[in-house]
Design a protein around this motif. Structure first.
Motif, PDB file in Angstrom:
ATOM      1  N   LEU A   1       8.171  12.799 -38.545  1.00  0.00           N
ATOM      2  CA  LEU A   1       7.185  11.731 -38.418  1.00  0.00           C
ATOM      3  C   LEU A   1       5.872  12.297 -37.907  1.00  0.00           C
ATOM      4  CD1 LEU A   1       9.444   8.917 -36.986  1.00  0.00           C
ATOM      5  CD2 LEU A   1       8.649   9.248 -39.330  1.00  0.00           C
ATOM      6  N   MET A   2       6.017  13.241 -36.994  1.00  0.00           N
ATOM      7  CA  MET A   2       4.819  13.862 -36.430  1.00  0.00           C
ATOM      8  C   MET A   2       4.073  14.616 -37.521  1.00  0.00           C
ATOM      9  SD  MET A   2       3.778  13.295 -33.639  1.00  0.00           S
ATOM     10  CE  MET A   2       5.085  12.904 -32.521  1.00  0.00           C
ATOM     11  N   PHE A   3       4.859  15.233 -38.377  1.00  0.00           N
ATOM     12  CA  PHE A   3       4.238  15.957 -39.476  1.00  0.00           C
ATOM     13  C   PHE A   3       3.465  14.993 -40.377  1.00  0.00           C
ATOM     14  CE2 PHE A   3       5.030  16.837 -44.060  1.00  0.00           C
ATOM     15  CZ  PHE A   3       4.047  17.784 -44.232  1.00  0.00           C
ATOM     16  N   LEU A   4       4.103  13.879 -40.714  1.00  0.00           N
ATOM     17  CA  LEU A   4       3.437  12.922 -41.582  1.00  0.00           C
ATOM     18  C   LEU A   4       2.168  12.412 -40.911  1.00  0.00           C
ATOM     19  CD1 LEU A   4       6.311  10.785 -43.114  1.00  0.00           C
ATOM     20  CD2 LEU A   4       5.019  12.644 -44.134  1.00  0.00           C
ATOM     21  N   LEU A   5       2.299  12.109 -39.641  1.00  0.00           N
ATOM     22  CA  LEU A   5       1.144  11.570 -38.918  1.00  0.00           C
ATOM     23  C   LEU A   5       0.003  12.580 -38.908  1.00  0.00           C
ATOM     24  CD1 LEU A   5       0.007   9.344 -37.061  1.00  0.00           C
ATOM     25  CD2 LEU A   5       0.917  10.646 -35.148  1.00  0.00           C
ATOM     26  N   LEU A   6       0.342  13.787 -38.522  1.00  0.00           N
ATOM     27  CA  LEU A   6      -0.715  14.791 -38.415  1.00  0.00           C
ATOM     28  C   LEU A   6      -1.214  15.218 -39.787  1.00  0.00           C
ATOM     29  CD1 LEU A   6       0.705  17.039 -35.569  1.00  0.00           C
ATOM     30  CD2 LEU A   6      -1.093  15.331 -35.420  1.00  0.00           C
ATOM     31  N   GLY A   7      -0.302  15.252 -40.746  1.00  0.00           N
ATOM     32  CA  GLY A   7      -0.697  15.692 -42.070  1.00  0.00           C
ATOM     33  C   GLY A   7      -1.594  14.687 -42.748  1.00  0.00           C
ATOM     34  N   LEU A   8      -1.272  13.417 -42.609  1.00  0.00           N
ATOM     35  CA  LEU A   8      -2.044  12.415 -43.331  1.00  0.00           C
ATOM     36  C   LEU A   8      -3.286  11.990 -42.574  1.00  0.00           C
ATOM     37  CD1 LEU A   8       0.818  10.190 -44.737  1.00  0.00           C
ATOM     38  CD2 LEU A   8      -0.486  11.949 -45.903  1.00  0.00           C
ATOM     39  N   ALA A   9      -3.142  11.904 -41.239  1.00  0.00           N
ATOM     40  CA  ALA A   9      -4.265  11.368 -40.484  1.00  0.00           C
ATOM     41  C   ALA A   9      -4.854  12.383 -39.532  1.00  0.00           C
ATOM     42  CB  ALA A   9      -3.821  10.122 -39.716  1.00  0.00           C
ATOM     43  N   GLY A  10      -4.333  13.588 -39.561  1.00  0.00           N
ATOM     44  CA  GLY A  10      -4.727  14.584 -38.566  1.00  0.00           C
ATOM     45  C   GLY A  10      -6.215  14.860 -38.546  1.00  0.00           C
ATOM     46  N   HIS A  11      -6.826  14.886 -39.736  1.00  0.00           N
ATOM     47  CA  HIS A  11      -8.226  15.264 -39.764  1.00  0.00           C
ATOM     48  C   HIS A  11      -9.114  14.186 -39.161  1.00  0.00           C
ATOM     49  CE1 HIS A  11      -7.207  13.125 -43.438  1.00  0.00           C
ATOM     50  NE2 HIS A  11      -8.444  12.714 -43.486  1.00  0.00           N
TER      51      HIS A  11
ATOM     52  N   LEU B   1      -8.122  12.683 -36.329  1.00  0.00           N
ATOM     53  CA  LEU B   1      -7.894  12.712 -34.889  1.00  0.00           C
ATOM     54  C   LEU B   1      -8.728  13.816 -34.253  1.00  0.00           C
ATOM     55  CD1 LEU B   1      -4.016  12.420 -34.866  1.00  0.00           C
ATOM     56  CD2 LEU B   1      -5.661  10.597 -34.453  1.00  0.00           C
ATOM     57  N   LYS B   2      -8.885  13.706 -32.945  1.00  0.00           N
ATOM     58  CA  LYS B   2      -9.498  14.816 -32.219  1.00  0.00           C
ATOM     59  C   LYS B   2      -8.498  15.964 -32.157  1.00  0.00           C
ATOM     60  CE  LYS B   2     -13.237  13.142 -29.561  1.00  0.00           C
ATOM     61  NZ  LYS B   2     -13.206  11.784 -28.970  1.00  0.00           N
ATOM     62  N   HIS B   3      -9.037  17.178 -32.152  1.00  0.00           N
ATOM     63  CA  HIS B   3      -8.150  18.341 -32.137  1.00  0.00           C
ATOM     64  C   HIS B   3      -7.150  18.296 -31.020  1.00  0.00           C
ATOM     65  CE1 HIS B   3     -10.533  21.349 -34.770  1.00  0.00           C
ATOM     66  NE2 HIS B   3     -10.076  20.283 -35.408  1.00  0.00           N
ATOM     67  N   LYS B   4      -7.676  18.038 -29.874  1.00  0.00           N
ATOM     68  CA  LYS B   4      -6.819  18.124 -28.701  1.00  0.00           C
ATOM     69  C   LYS B   4      -5.694  17.110 -28.808  1.00  0.00           C
ATOM     70  CE  LYS B   4      -7.623  19.495 -24.030  1.00  0.00           C
ATOM     71  NZ  LYS B   4      -8.672  19.670 -23.020  1.00  0.00           N
ATOM     72  N   LEU B   5      -6.067  15.929 -29.286  1.00  0.00           N
ATOM     73  CA  LEU B   5      -5.087  14.864 -29.365  1.00  0.00           C
ATOM     74  C   LEU B   5      -3.972  15.246 -30.317  1.00  0.00           C
ATOM     75  CD1 LEU B   5      -4.240  12.024 -28.643  1.00  0.00           C
ATOM     76  CD2 LEU B   5      -5.590  11.213 -30.578  1.00  0.00           C
ATOM     77  N   SER B   6      -4.353  15.810 -31.440  1.00  0.00           N
ATOM     78  CA  SER B   6      -3.303  16.139 -32.411  1.00  0.00           C
ATOM     79  C   SER B   6      -2.398  17.220 -31.848  1.00  0.00           C
ATOM     80  CB  SER B   6      -3.912  16.561 -33.744  1.00  0.00           C
ATOM     81  OG  SER B   6      -4.878  17.547 -33.556  1.00  0.00           O
ATOM     82  N   GLY B   7      -2.990  18.199 -31.140  1.00  0.00           N
ATOM     83  CA  GLY B   7      -2.159  19.221 -30.516  1.00  0.00           C
ATOM     84  C   GLY B   7      -1.203  18.607 -29.521  1.00  0.00           C
ATOM     85  N   LEU B   8      -1.742  17.708 -28.729  1.00  0.00           N
ATOM     86  CA  LEU B   8      -0.893  17.106 -27.703  1.00  0.00           C
ATOM     87  C   LEU B   8       0.192  16.241 -28.325  1.00  0.00           C
ATOM     88  CD1 LEU B   8      -3.452  16.205 -24.913  1.00  0.00           C
ATOM     89  CD2 LEU B   8      -1.653  17.946 -24.890  1.00  0.00           C
ATOM     90  N   LEU B   9      -0.167  15.565 -29.414  1.00  0.00           N
ATOM     91  CA  LEU B   9       0.838  14.743 -30.085  1.00  0.00           C
ATOM     92  C   LEU B   9       2.004  15.590 -30.548  1.00  0.00           C
ATOM     93  CD1 LEU B   9      -1.093  12.224 -32.352  1.00  0.00           C
ATOM     94  CD2 LEU B   9       0.633  11.701 -30.643  1.00  0.00           C
ATOM     95  N   GLY B  10       1.654  16.710 -31.215  1.00  0.00           N
ATOM     96  CA  GLY B  10       2.704  17.591 -31.708  1.00  0.00           C
ATOM     97  C   GLY B  10       3.554  18.105 -30.565  1.00  0.00           C
TER      98      GLY B  10
END
Lengths: 501, 105, 473, 639, 180
Positions: free
Chosen positions: D16-26, D28-37
């Motif tokens: 799910l994290m992959f889908l989230l970051l893959g589809l909407a990652g760009h 998000l803020k960098h830091k947030l996406s890192g922290l999410l993962g």
């Protein structure tokens, strides 16, 4: 009107609409609405089909509508669908829908373009819903001719040559098919009685072996040409490379499926005894197709050629699988058709979009596109991964079903050939990754590329629709597989009852 | 009148005449002589018809009437052909058949 | 002569009456009103055509000299329709100065050929057949040479009349042999007396070549292209559909009714000649530039396909042939109509001249394309159905190889039809045919052709009717 | 039965994290996406530990053996009644152990990456790929059937491909990723064929059915013989081929060193700790079949492992790129594990090798990840991969230095660090089974100690190198994982593997065999000593040695020319001698035939135009002869 | 050898010789005269066969009509003394071979067949019978062809006119003869 006939009527109405509108800009909208409606209809059909099956309707074909047409020859307009046809119809409506959006920017003779495109689609839809050999053949030929105009007028490169070659080869194929179905027709009542073109009726009798020996190769090769059977595949690379985007999509995505579907419905289904006797010849040819297409794709420089050869390879797998006379392999073949249809349509859509920006399709003239057009590039990578059979996409499901099914064949020859065919997955990886590496990755080679804009909305619609369905099948194949499998069950039982191994 | 002459004699005669006409048709260069060859051909057919009629089916008159009509048709045909030939002569200033080949291949 | 007799003979009688009326009108009308005779002829032929559709009794007249059945009536009707279309298409051409004074001759001759064809079809006796045949040929030769100021026209005329006289000479020789061995010229009597001996086969072959000449079957076809090219376009279209159709009808009637005993021989004959016809016709058509010549060769190969329908001596074959001829009339007249329209408007007849036609004259191009597709047997137009049934007939007799050859030939045919389509739709031209608006008759005739092409296929009723009528030949 | 249904979330959450970051990652803020993962991974790490606890300490044992628990299973794709691909979660000692390994290392790598990848373009993409990888790897180890394993096997392959090619504008990265994918893909073909053979014989994919020592699957199929080996053996050899590819064993090892083009944390996670041991895991998973039905295949495993370990160790001694050294070291260590499996028996003490292998896998994951992360910190500091550019770094990077040293000692097998225990048991198992392999492994142990300390000394001691900018110790996000992993490497030797992870699930007694242990430690120390002499200070000994063994050094330095061999095969054979001829054949022969047909038709059409000569008499001639010929034909020839 | 045989052979010889002369003569007018001889001899044969009516028709229509027409046209289109180039050797050879083959084929085939005369007594062919048959509408009556041929003759007449008739202004002046 019954639901199936609407699949022919809606495109025809759309064509009428296109002809009637005055403003050429509205043409696109009319086509999009028409084909969108068609897509919705396909969805409804799918729903109706599944619920009818759930409700326990176990007829071989559903929604059968039978109208006597030419009474004296017992030609009927008979339509009906089983899971396989439903799947193919859904595929077609998807690809056509995506194709409309992929050709959003056609300007030259726009009206004519969309008319031809939808006429082509009409033929394909008609083919898939027919269960009468005559109408099937009629729709088949109907689908071929618009192709000529589409490639000839709106194509690029040596388009006239390619269009002519494609048309003539496909009509050559239809010549074989015609003789084949006439042969089937005249042998459809060996014990006396009414001759018939109805596939279901014919399948209930055993066509005399002498006739089968003659007509099985004819029909199989005939449909095989369309399915890019080696050595009759040569129309495909040239045709693809010259065709405009949407046409390539439709062609590889749908038209080539007529071959597989027809070979299955006519050659295999009606003449299983001959399949058993003669399949080894065609197994060899198809496995040559599979490997040969893949190797052929490795060294090509033109993107469309690469995909054309890849289609040869993938479609070879379809024909390969249906010859196995094995439920699993055949299920795989059908899934492969759908999967390849979607993937290759996606590929061609993307190639068209890339070409629209770079004005070249030579991979060595491009490079580093990932940086300038990330959306399209990522989609291309996805298409590539799907094409090389990555789990999670439809290609994997299809290929694995085919290989597992084919490998259950009791004779060792077939298993060995299966292994050979399976080795294509490696070669596929080679050419896909080669393209990805040269085309998309690496440093940007051309400064002109920097100002490219990424995908526009209509392009996104086209691409995303296809990707979604590729992924949908890849992630949740069970419903498709069981729908097709259960449709194949009675067919297989019949075949096996006639022809016990 | 025809005792002692087998029918075959007539038939052979007609055949010779017929194929002579054919030969003429194939070799003569002048359109009018070609037309004359056609007349030979038709004449030979007439001989056939009459011989058959007289020898084998004398109770009916089919052969004779056929000959009669052939003669009539031949006349009509000749008339039209000659008018065309004259037209040809006006157009081409020759009636040599080998020169009348504007259209070919 | 009772009314019943009149009804049975009405096609011919009406046509003769029409011919006479035209003649009278010609004689008694002023020089400047002569072009009205054209209109008169069309109306008269229209009446005849419509009259043909009223049911008529079947039977024989003049002691079996004249036979009429429903299927023969149908054949005449089909020819009438075709002829009417040609008449209508001719109007524009006849308006030209150099032709307008000969309009009534033109129509008179065409009507008389139609009379000849009708008698040929209805013949029950070889004399009747022969006279009909000549009546259908001689005026055509004159019409081919109609264009007095064109070398090609004269050449076409002489080639036609001399070839045809040779062929009828050979045909007559054959008939004389048949007569000699059977003692009769009545169809019904001959068929009973026929035995499969050499002299009769020789007679049959000679007879067949004569008919083959009319149908343009290879190797008896060589006149076709030159005559088609040289003749005025309308005469070409008349020759290619009406004359040919009549000959086909007659041949199939005679084969089925007079020569059923030697069916084996004529099947073989037709096998050989149809293969030759299709192939040679196609091979020549590939290279043609002049569209009239092109359509000539195309019509030769079409004759080859039609022969496939002869392969079975049964009503299915009969029906398929009649049906195909009907479709062929519409398709070929559609194509010729376009050629005529363009030829009348611009004098251009070459394929290069058609480059880019779609951009200037889209409707004509579409009509041309549909007609060509119908000729090529591409669905959804009617040609597809017609071809399919012809092939079915041959396949029914087990001639699968022949069917395969025929279908492969349709591919070659498709190739050259597509060349025209390509010229119109794909090729670019510096000097395309200018846009022009055709006059009413042309549009009307083309409209009927297109309607025919589209409807004849889908409306299965037409085929069923033909087939049901074919039970009694 | 304890409820373990939640375990399905362990693989699903990263997906799910992959889908989230893959589809909407760009977006998000960098830091947030890192922290999410990272956060996602933190959750599943906790879940894994809970699962491990529940499984090992609260689950019910039957006969003293841990049971295989199918925590979750759905049919994903039905082939036939018996053959179907399921997706599910199978818990047994090794999968639970792998859960711990993967989540721990992955979590550490995630944290580390937050620092290491800071400011990189495509930060969110990186984390998306990492999540994808975690998902795939977890799916692989938790697979309930061999086909599920194959699915995730492919997916880890593609994640590895994506991560190696992360710097997609760098041509070397692109080609390395391509190479990795294709080489492993080729091996996977073997795996697939193996699966096909196996399923054809046993009619099942299911691990529980397949690996039941008393079940029907093992009894079946061994009877049929093909080319001297039973079909089962063949299928197991083919399956092992997949393992060779993924685990980078000889001859498919070539992709791994190149794979170091990827970001270093990726190397730590994928190419050291987790993915590359998938081959080992595969054999362990199928172990009963190997021992009972295909002992020959198991022997193959042992020999391939032994050879690769020696081969890679030799190459490792000569390389100068520290990541490559570590890569070869990884190959060598995995060879160890495979060897251990190959010499193992089933059940009780017989299964010592099995246990040792798993033990080593665990330990290796810790210390190798640590080594890579340490190397990453070093590279981060000096911006170079080559040890020739380094020296004396112990002053600048104290934390890194200490942790690196611990890792080196661990891998060298110095007690009481974990490497000592695991290696000792492998050696013991080898001793009981095959003396030759045992000897080889001793040699490899020495070599390992040598090359590890070679890099250790070169980096942290050695010559005093002048740096453009003074190297800085890494930020805490990077050092904390180092410390955690160092503790893990040091202490994991204490985990009683003989009670937890054994071949038949039952605990057995094992103790340090001093006869084996003491020599191995001595050999390790010897290696360290040699390295000390050679690399502690800048000396010329290495050059002299290299000159002495000029050719062998050159061969080893050039990786025994394996890359060249592969290039030859791909470029020369596949491209030049297969594909190009195929393409040529297609253009000229197949296509040419079609064109020739068209050409012939055209030219025949041209040739026969003389028939239509325009000459009336010629027409008549043809007409007449035609009639005559037809008559002759039908009267006399064909009546 | 009886008289009628002599008669027959004489007529046959004339027919054959003059036929051949017709097709090989190099002077066109002579060819026409030879044709006339052939036609006249043929009518002699008809007399022999007892078809006097037809013989008369042959003489009037053929010899009197067609040949005269032909001669007229010859006069219109050729110089009387004009000699033709003989046909090319190749052409003659091939044509001769073809014609000979055809002749042999036909004669062999004809001789192969046993003609059997009917036993029914012959009808006396007199003018009354001919007239009756020609106007009869019953079996063996020929009124219909007789009528139709009148249409044919009319059509032929119109056809000849249509060809010859000038219509509208000529685009190209006819190069040589001015007719009508």
């Amino acid at each position: 009107m019954d639901i199936l006939t609407q699949f022919v009527v809606i495109p025809l109405l759309t064509i009428t609409g296109i002809i009637l509108v005055k403003d050429t800009r509205q043409v696109k909208m009319v086509s999009a609405i028409g084909m969108g409606l068609q897509l919705i209809m396909a969805g409804i059909l799918l729903f109706l089909y599944v619920s009818a099956r759930r409700a326990g309707n176990s007829a071989e074909m559903l929604f059968v509508k039978d109208i006597v047409w030419f009474k004296s020859l017992n030609i009927h307009y008979t339509v009906g669908v089983d899971g396989i046809s439903v799947a193919m119809i859904c595929l077609t409506s998807l690809v056509v829908f995506a194709g409309i959006f992929a050709s959003w920017e056609v300007d030259f003779l726009r009206k004519e373009f969309f008319v031809s495109l939808i006429l082509l689609a009409t033929g394909v839809f008609g083919f898939f819903i027919s269960i009468d050999l005559f109408t099937m053949f009629l729709f088949y030929e109907l689908a071929v001719i618009p192709m000529y105009l589409l490639i000839g007028i709106w194509g690029s490169g040596p388009k006239e040559y390619a269009a002519m070659k494609l048309t003539l080869m496909l009509m050559g194929a239809s010549a074989l098919i015609l003789v084949g179905i006439l042969g089937i027709y005249f042998n459809s009542a060996p014990a006396g009685g009414q001759l018939t073109f109805n596939i279901l009726d014919i399948s209930k009798v055993k066509i005399p072996m002498s006739a089968q020996y003659l007509f099985f190769p004819l029909t199989f090769v005939g449909f095989g040409v369309l399915g890019a059977l080696f050595p009759f595949h040569t129309w495909s690379p040239d045709g693809h490379s010259s065709a405009p985007t949407a046409v390539s999509m439709l062609h590889a995505g749908v038209l080539m499926k007529l071959g597989g579907y027809g070979a299955f419905r006519v050659a295999i289904f009606l003449m299983p005894e001959a399949v058993k006797e003669l399949s080894w010849i065609f197994i060899i040819l198809t496995s040559v197709s599979v490997i040969y297409g893949a190797f052929g794709a490795i060294v090509q420089k033109d993107l469309k050629y690469i995909n054309a050869y890849s289609s040869v390879s993938h479609c070879g797998l379809v024909l390969f699988a249906i010859l196995m006379l094995n439920q699993t392999a055949m299920t795989g073949a059908i899934i492969q058709m759908i999967s390849h249809g979607l993937m290759t349509a996606l590929f061609f859509a993307l190639i068209g979009m890339i070409y629209g920006r770079t004005h070249t399709r030579m991979i060595n003239e491009m490079g580093g596109l990932m940086k300038v057009i990330p959306f399209l590039s990522v989609c291309y990578v996805i298409a590539g991964l799907a094409s090389l059979g990555l789990p999670g996409f439809s290609g994997f499901v299809a290929e694995m079903t085919i290989f597992v099914g084919a490998f259950q064949h009791p004779e060792i020859f077939y298993r060995v050939v299966t292994v050979i065919a399976a080795s294509s997955i490696v070669i596929t990886a080679v050419y896909i990754l080669r393209v990805v590496a040269i085309l998309l990755l690496g440093p940007a080679t051309n400064e002109h590329f920097d100002h490219f804009t990424d995908a526009k909305w209509f392009e996104k619609v086209s691409v995303i629709t296809l990707i979604c369905f590729i992924a949908l099948i890849g992630l949740a194949p069970f419903w498709l597989s069981s729908m097709i499998g259960s449709s194949l069950q009675p067919i297989m039982n019949k075949i096996l009852a006639l022809n016990p191994f | 009148m025809n005792a002692g002459i087998p029918i075959q004699y007539f038939l052979i005669l007609a055949a010779i005449m017929f194929f002579t006409g054919i030969y003429g048709f194939l070799t003569r260069r002048n359109l009018i002589t070609i037309l004359m060859s056609v007349e030979l051909i038709l004449n030979s057919v007439n001989i056939n018809f009459l011989a058959f009629n007289r020898y084998l089916y004398p109770h009916k008159l089919d052969g004779m009437f056929f000959s009669l009509f052939i003669i009539a048709v031949a006349a009509a045909e000749a008339a039209v052909a000659i008018s065309i030939i004259i037209n040809i002569y006006r157009r081409f200033t020759t009636i040599n058949v080998e020169d009348v080949d504007e259209m070919k291949y | 002569m009772s009314l019943g007799t009149f009804l049975e003979l009405r096609q011919e009688l009406l046509l003769i009456a029409a011919a006479l009326l035209v003649l009278i009108a010609e004689i008694f009308s002023d020089a400047d009103k002569k072009r009205n005779t054209g209109l008169l002829s069309i109306i008269l032929l229209g009446i005849v055509t419509i009259a043909g559709f009223f049911p008529a009794p079947s039977g024989q007249l003049f002691g079996g000299m004249y036979l009429t059945t429903n299927v023969r009536l149908l054949m005449k009707n089909i020819l009438n329709i075709g002829a009417l279309l040609v008449f209508i298409q001719s109007v524009t051409w006849l308006k030209k100065e150099e032709h307008c004074e000969k309009a009534s001759e033109y129509f008179l001759l065409l009507i008389s050929t139609l009379i000849g064809m009708d008698f040929m079809i209805s013949a029950g006796h070889f004399i009747m057949f022969y006279i009909g045949l000549e009546l259908a040929t001689i005026p055509i030769a004159a019409l081919a040479a109609f264009d007095r100021y064109k070398n090609k026209s004269a050449e076409a005329g002489i080639k036609l009349i001399l070839s045809s006289s040779l062929s009828s000479g050979i045909l007559l020789y054959g008939l004389s042999l048949i007569y000699g061995t059977t003692g009769s010229l009545y169809f019904s009597e001959i068929s009973a007396l026929f035995a499969n001996n050499n002299i009769q086969i020789l007679g049959f072959i000679f007879f067949f070549t004569g008919m083959a000449f009319k149908i343009s079957i290879v190797p008896f076809h060589l006149w076709t292209a030159d005559v088609y090219e040289g003749s005025p376009v309308n005469i070409t279209s008349y020759l290619s559909v009406i004359s040919k159709g009549a000959a086909i009808f007659t041949l199939i009637i005679i084969l089925f009714t007079v020569f059923p005993v030697i069916i084996g021989t004529w099947q073989k004959t037709i096998y050989v000649t149809s293969v030759l016809t299709m192939t040679i016709g196609n091979l020549f058509a590939i290279r043609q530039q002049n569209l009239k010549r092109f359509l000539a060769f195309s019509s030769i190969s079409q004759a080859g396909y039609i022969l496939l329908g002869f392969m079975s001596g049964n009503q299915m074959g009969m029906a398929a042939v009649i049906y195909y001829v009907l479709i062929y009339i519409f398709s070929n007249l559609g194509a010729f109509g376009v050629v005529t329209a363009i030829s009348n408007a611009t004098g251009k007849e070459n394929m290069d001249d058609y480059n880019g036609l779609y951009h200037t004259n889209p409707k004509l191009s579409l009509i041309m394309m549909l007609s060509l597709f119908s000729l090529a047997g591409i669905p959804p137009v009617a040609g597809f159905f017609g071809k399919f049934f012809l092939f079915t007939v041959a396949a029914q007799q087990g001639y699968y190889l022949l069917v395969l050859i025929a279908v492969l030939n349709t591919i070659i045919a498709l190739y050259y039809y597509l060349l025209v389509v390509k010229a119109m739709f794909i090729n670019k031209s510096e000097t395309p045919v200018e846009y022009f608006r055709s006059d009413f008759p042309t549009r009307f005739a083309l409209g009927i052709c297109i309607a025919g092409i589209v409807v004849t296929g889908f409306a299965s009723i037409i085929f069923e009717v033909i087939r049901n009528l074919s039970f009694v030949i | 039965m304890i409820n373990l249904g939640y375990t399905i979330w362990i693989p699903l959450l990263p997906f799910l994290m992959f889908l989230l970051l893959g589809l909407a990652g760009h977006k998000l803020k960098h830091k947030l996406s890192g922290l999410l993962g990272t956060g996602g991974l933190a959750i599943i790490t906790v879940l894994s530990y809970i699962t491990a606890y529940k499984y090992f300490f609260t689950s019910e044992k039957i006969d003293g053996a841990y049971q295989k628990i199918t925590a979750f299973n759905i049919t994903w794709l039905q082939f036939t009644d018996k053959l179907h691909i399921d997706l599910g979660v199978l818990l047994d000692p090794i999968s639970v152990m792998m859960l711990i390994v993967i989540t721990t290392v992955s979590f550490m790598v995630h944290i580390y990456s937050l620092g290491y990848m800071k400011g990189e373009k495509g930060f969110e993409r990186y984390f998306a790929f990492l999540s994808l990888f975690s998902f795939s790897m977890l799916g692989l180890v938790l697979a309930t059937n061999i086909f599920q394993m194959y699915i995730f096997w492919e997916l880890v392959g593609v994640s590895s491909y994506l991560l190696i090619g992360f710097y997609y504008q760098k041509p070397s990265a692109v080609s390395a990723s391509k190479k990795a994918f294709i080489v492993t893909r080729f091996a996977d073909l073997g795996f697939l064929i193996g699966i096909l053979l196996l399923s054809f014989n046993t009619k099942t994919f299911d691990f529980i059915t397949l690996t039941d020592p008393t079940g029907t699957a093992i009894a079946q199929g061994s009877g049929i013989v093909f080319m001297g080996l039973s079909v089962m053996t063949w299928s197991m050899i083919f399956v092992f081929m997949g393992g060779i590819g993924k685990s980078a064993m000889f001859p498919f090892h070539i992709w791994l060193p190149d794979a170091m083009e990827g970001p270093t944390p990726v190397s730590a996670l994928i190419h050291a700790a987790t993915m590359v041991v998938a081959g080992v895991y595969l054999i362990a998973r199928m172990f009963p079949i190997y021992t009972f039905s295909a002992p020959v295949a198991l022997e193959v495993v042992a020999y391939v492992g032994a050879f690769s370990s020696l081969f890679a160790a030799i190459i490792a001694c000569t390389q100068t790129d520290i990541k490559r050294v570590l890569a070869y070291s990884t190959i060598s260590q995995i060879g160890y594990m495979l060897l251990a499996l190959g010499v193992s028996g089933y059940g009780g003490y017989e299964g010592l090798g099995y246990m040792a292998s798993m033990f080593h896998l665990f330990a290796h994951a810790m210390f190798k990840a640590l080594l890579f992360l340490g190397a990453g910190a070093i590279i981060h500091a000096v911006h170079s991969n080559y040890m020739t550019d380094m020296g004396g770094l112990r002053k600048y990077l104290p934390v890194t230095h200490m942790t690196f040293l611990i890792a080196c000692l661990t891998i060298a097998g110095i007690p009481p660090l974990s490497g000592f225990f695991s290696k000792d048991e492998i050696l013991a198992a080898a001793l009981h089974s095959n003396k030759l392999l045992f000897a080889v492994e001793y040699a490899v142990a020495g070599l390992t100690a040598f090359y590890m300390f070679r890099i250790y000394f070169s980096i942290f001691w050695g010559k005093e190198t002048q740096y453009h900018e003074t190297p800085h110790e890494a930020p805490p996000t990077m050092t904390i994982p180092l410390i955690v992993l160092a503790i893990g490497s040091a202490l994991s030797g204490l985990i009683p593997f003989n009670e937890l992870v054994t071949s038949d699930g039952k605990a057995f007694e094992s103790e340090i065999e001093l006869l084996v242990a003491i020599p191995s430690v001595l050999i390790g120390l010897l290696g360290i000593g040699i390295a000390y002499v050679m690399y502690r200070k800048e000396t010329t000994i290495p050059e002299k040695l290299a000159a002495t063994f000029k050719y062998s050094y050159k061969w080893a330095y050039n990786k025994f020319y394996m890359d060249e061999l592969y290039l030859f095969v791909t470029k020369k054979i596949i491209f030049k001698h297969i594909s190009e001829p195929v393409a040529w054949f297609d253009r000229h022969i197949v296509d040419g035939t079609m064109n020739a047909i068209a050409y012939v038709t055209q030219s025949v059409s041209f040739r026969i135009r003389g028939l239509q000569s325009g000459q009336l008499q010629k027409y008549a001639y043809v007409f007449f002869t035609g009639a005559i010929l037809l008559a002759i034909l039908f009267i006399y020839l064909w009546k | 050898m009886i008289a009628n045989q002599i008669m027959f052979f004489l007529l046959s010889a004339m027919i054959i010789v003059f036929s051949i002369l017709t097709v090989i003569s190099r002077k066109i007018l002579r060819a026409a005269i030879y044709l006339l001889f052939v036609l006249v001899s043929t009518s002699g044969l008809y007399f022999m066969l007892n078809y006097q009516f037809l013989a008369a028709v042959q003489l009037t229509v053929y010899a009197g009509g067609i040949v005269v027409l032909i001669i007229f046209s010859i006069l219109l289109t050729s110089h009387i003394s004009q000699r033709f180039e003989p046909a090319g050797l190749k052409k003659s050879m091939f044509s001769a071979i073809a014609a000979l083959t055809g002749a042999i084929l036909s004669i062999v085939t004809i001789l192969d067949y046993k003609f059997e005369a009917t036993a029914i007594a012959a009808k006396e062919v007199d003018m009354r019978l001919i007239g009756k048959s020609l106007l009869s509408v019953d079996y063996d009556g020929y009124v219909l062809p007789f009528e139709v041929i009148s249409v044919l003759l009319l059509a032929a007449m119109v056809a000849a006119i249509a060809i010859a008739k000038k219509s509208g202004p000529a685009k190209t002046q006819s190069p040589t003869l001015k007719q009508e």
